[in-house]
Scaffold this motif. Structure first.
Motif, PDB file in Angstrom:
ATOM      1  N   SER A 102       0.832  -1.202   0.000  1.00 19.90           N
ATOM      2  CA  SER A 102       0.000   0.000   0.000  1.00 19.90           C
ATOM      3  C   SER A 102       0.868   1.254   0.000  1.00 19.90           C
ATOM      4  O   SER A 102       1.699   1.451   0.892  1.00 19.90           O
ATOM      5  N   PRO A 103       0.698   2.153  -0.983  1.00 19.91           N
ATOM      6  CA  PRO A 103       1.465   3.403  -0.983  1.00 19.91           C
ATOM      7  C   PRO A 103       1.128   4.289   0.212  1.00 19.91           C
ATOM      8  O   PRO A 103       1.981   5.046   0.681  1.00 19.91           O
ATOM      9  N   ARG A 104      -0.103   4.201   0.706  1.00 19.32           N
ATOM     10  CA  ARG A 104      -0.511   5.038   1.832  1.00 19.32           C
ATOM     11  C   ARG A 104      -0.031   4.479   3.163  1.00 19.32           C
ATOM     12  O   ARG A 104       0.325   5.241   4.079  1.00 19.32           O
ATOM     13  N   ASN A 105       0.010   3.155   3.294  1.00 20.75           N
ATOM     14  CA  ASN A 105       0.462   2.514   4.530  1.00 20.75           C
ATOM     15  C   ASN A 105       1.331   1.310   4.157  1.00 20.75           C
ATOM     16  O   ASN A 105       0.827   0.198   3.989  1.00 20.75           O
ATOM     17  N   PRO A 106       2.646   1.503   4.012  1.00 19.10           N
ATOM     18  CA  PRO A 106       3.514   0.429   3.518  1.00 19.10           C
ATOM     19  C   PRO A 106       3.629  -0.782   4.435  1.00 19.10           C
ATOM     20  O   PRO A 106       4.218  -1.790   4.027  1.00 19.10           O
ATOM     21  N   SER A 107       3.094  -0.719   5.638  1.00 16.78           N
ATOM     22  CA  SER A 107       3.070  -1.916   6.478  1.00 16.78           C
ATOM     23  C   SER A 107       2.052  -2.930   5.985  1.00 16.78           C
ATOM     24  O   SER A 107       2.098  -4.104   6.369  1.00 16.78           O
ATOM     25  N   VAL A 141      -0.443  -6.986   7.756  1.00 21.54           N
ATOM     26  CA  VAL A 141      -0.498  -5.607   8.251  1.00 21.54           C
ATOM     27  C   VAL A 141       0.772  -5.244   9.022  1.00 21.54           C
ATOM     28  O   VAL A 141       0.852  -4.166   9.604  1.00 21.54           O
ATOM     29  N   ASP A 142       1.774  -6.160   9.000  1.00 21.51           N
ATOM     30  CA  ASP A 142       3.021  -5.891   9.724  1.00 21.51           C
ATOM     31  C   ASP A 142       4.239  -6.113   8.825  1.00 21.51           C
ATOM     32  O   ASP A 142       5.260  -6.640   9.249  1.00 21.51           O
ATOM     33  N   GLY A 143       4.108  -5.705   7.575  1.00 21.86           N
ATOM     34  CA  GLY A 143       5.235  -5.770   6.664  1.00 21.86           C
ATOM     35  C   GLY A 143       5.588  -7.155   6.169  1.00 21.86           C
ATOM     36  O   GLY A 143       6.676  -7.358   5.638  1.00 21.86           O
ATOM     37  N   GLY A 144       4.693  -8.111   6.341  1.00 22.60           N
ATOM     38  CA  GLY A 144       4.919  -9.458   5.843  1.00 22.60           C
ATOM     39  C   GLY A 144       5.263 -10.484   6.898  1.00 22.60           C
ATOM     40  O   GLY A 144       5.432 -11.662   6.570  1.00 22.60           O
ATOM     41  N   GLN A 145       5.378 -10.079   8.161  1.00 21.62           N
ATOM     42  CA  GLN A 145       5.729 -11.030   9.213  1.00 21.62           C
ATOM     43  C   GLN A 145       4.619 -12.057   9.434  1.00 21.62           C
ATOM     44  O   GLN A 145       4.892 -13.230   9.708  1.00 21.62           O
ATOM     45  N   ASN A 146       3.373 -11.636   9.325  1.00 19.25           N
ATOM     46  CA  ASN A 146       2.227 -12.524   9.544  1.00 19.25           C
ATOM     47  C   ASN A 146       1.189 -12.270   8.454  1.00 19.25           C
ATOM     48  O   ASN A 146       1.011 -11.130   8.000  1.00 19.25           O
ATOM     49  N   TRP A 147       0.470 -13.350   8.079  1.00 20.54           N
ATOM     50  CA  TRP A 147      -0.467 -13.279   6.968  1.00 20.54           C
ATOM     51  C   TRP A 147      -1.833 -13.823   7.363  1.00 20.54           C
ATOM     52  O   TRP A 147      -1.940 -14.727   8.195  1.00 20.54           O
TER      53      TRP A 147
END
Length: 212
Positions: free
Chosen positions: A81-86, A114-120
Motif C-alpha cells: 500500500s502506498p498510503r500505509n507500507p506496512s 499488516v506488519d510488513g509481511g511477518q504474519n499473513w
C-alpha cells in the motif's frame, strides 16, 4: 472459513518447481514505495522472502500461510500500500477450485499482512474460486483494493470438479469481503494476469483478460 488466521506450522517448503511443470522459482516482486532497499519476493512453493538491504540478505516470511503436501501456494502478485507500507496484499493460486473444503485450492487466494509481511491472513470471502492472479491497492486508501481471479475447470474429480468462475473483485473493507465487478460478457471465464494503476483522480485500474 473464508477469512481466517491459520495457526499452521511453518514448513520448509520446496526450493523450486516440483515435477515436470517447469514453472519458475520466483513468481512476483514488489519494492517498498518509500524505501527501495526493501523488496518482497513471492515464490512458487516457499512463501514470501523479504530483503531490507537491497537484496544482500533475505528473510523467509510464511507465518499464517496455509500449506499442502510440503509446499505453499504459488504467489503470482504482490502489492504494498502506498498510503500505509506496512500493509501488503498478495494473490496466490492453485488450480481453479473451491475456497472451502479439503482440496489444495483452499490454501490459495488472497493473503494480507499488516506488519510488513511477518504474519499473513487469508481473505477469500465473496470469491467463487481461490485462483487469484493479480492484485492492486487504491493509491490513497489501503482498505480499497482490486483483485483479478482466473476462471477454469477444476483439476479435481468428484464433487470438486467442474467450472469455477473468476472475474474482477473489489473490496472496501481491507479484504474482509469482496464484491464481483462485472466488466463484460463472459468475464468470469478470463484470467487477469497483469494489473496496474494509473495515478489519475480517481485512480484508473488497468488489466486485460486472456482465455485459453
Amino acid at each position: 472459513f473464508c477469512t481466517d488466521v491459520h495457526e499452521t506450522p511453518i514448513i520448509n517448503g520446496q526450493d523450486g518447481p516440483a515435477g515436470p511443470d517447469r514453472d519458475s522459482v520466483f513468481k512476483s516482486l514488489t519494492v517498498h514505495p518509500i524505501d527501495p532497499e526493501i523488496v518482497v519476493l513471492g515464490t512458487e512453493r516457499n512463501g514470501f522472502v523479504r530483503s531490507n538491504d537491497g537484496g544482500l540478505t533475505w528473510e523467509r516470511l510464511r507465518a499464517g500461510m496455509r500449506s499442502i503436501i510440503g509446499a505453499y501456494s504459488e504467489i503470482w502478485d504482490i502489492d504494498i500500500s502506498p498510503r500505509n507500507p506496512s500493509v501488503i496484499i498478495a494473490a496466490t493460486l492453485d488450480s481453479p477450485g473451491p475456497i472451502l473444503g479439503t482440496t489444495p485450492t483452499v490454501h490459495a487466494g488472497i493473503y494480507k499482512s499488516v506488519d510488513g509481511g511477518q504474519n499473513w491472513m487469508q481473505l477469500n470471502c465473496g470469491f467463487i474460486t481461490s485462483r487469484a492472479t493479480s492484485m492492486r491497492f487504491h493509491p490513497a486508501n489501503p482498505d480499497i483494493a482490486i483483485a483479478g481471479l482466473e476462471g477454469g475447470e477444476a483439476s479435481y474429480s468428484g464433487p470438486d470438479g467442474g467450472y469455477y468462475g473468476g472475474g474482477i473483485f473489489r473490496t472496501e473493507d481491507g479484504g474482509e469481503s469482496w464484491q464481483r465487478v462485472a466488466v463484460g460478457e463472459n468475464d468470469e471465464r478470463n484470467g487477469y494476469l497483469v494489473m496496474t494503476v494509473v495515478p489519475t483522480s480517481p485512480p484508473t485500474f488497468v488489466t486485460f483478460g486472456m482465455n485459453g
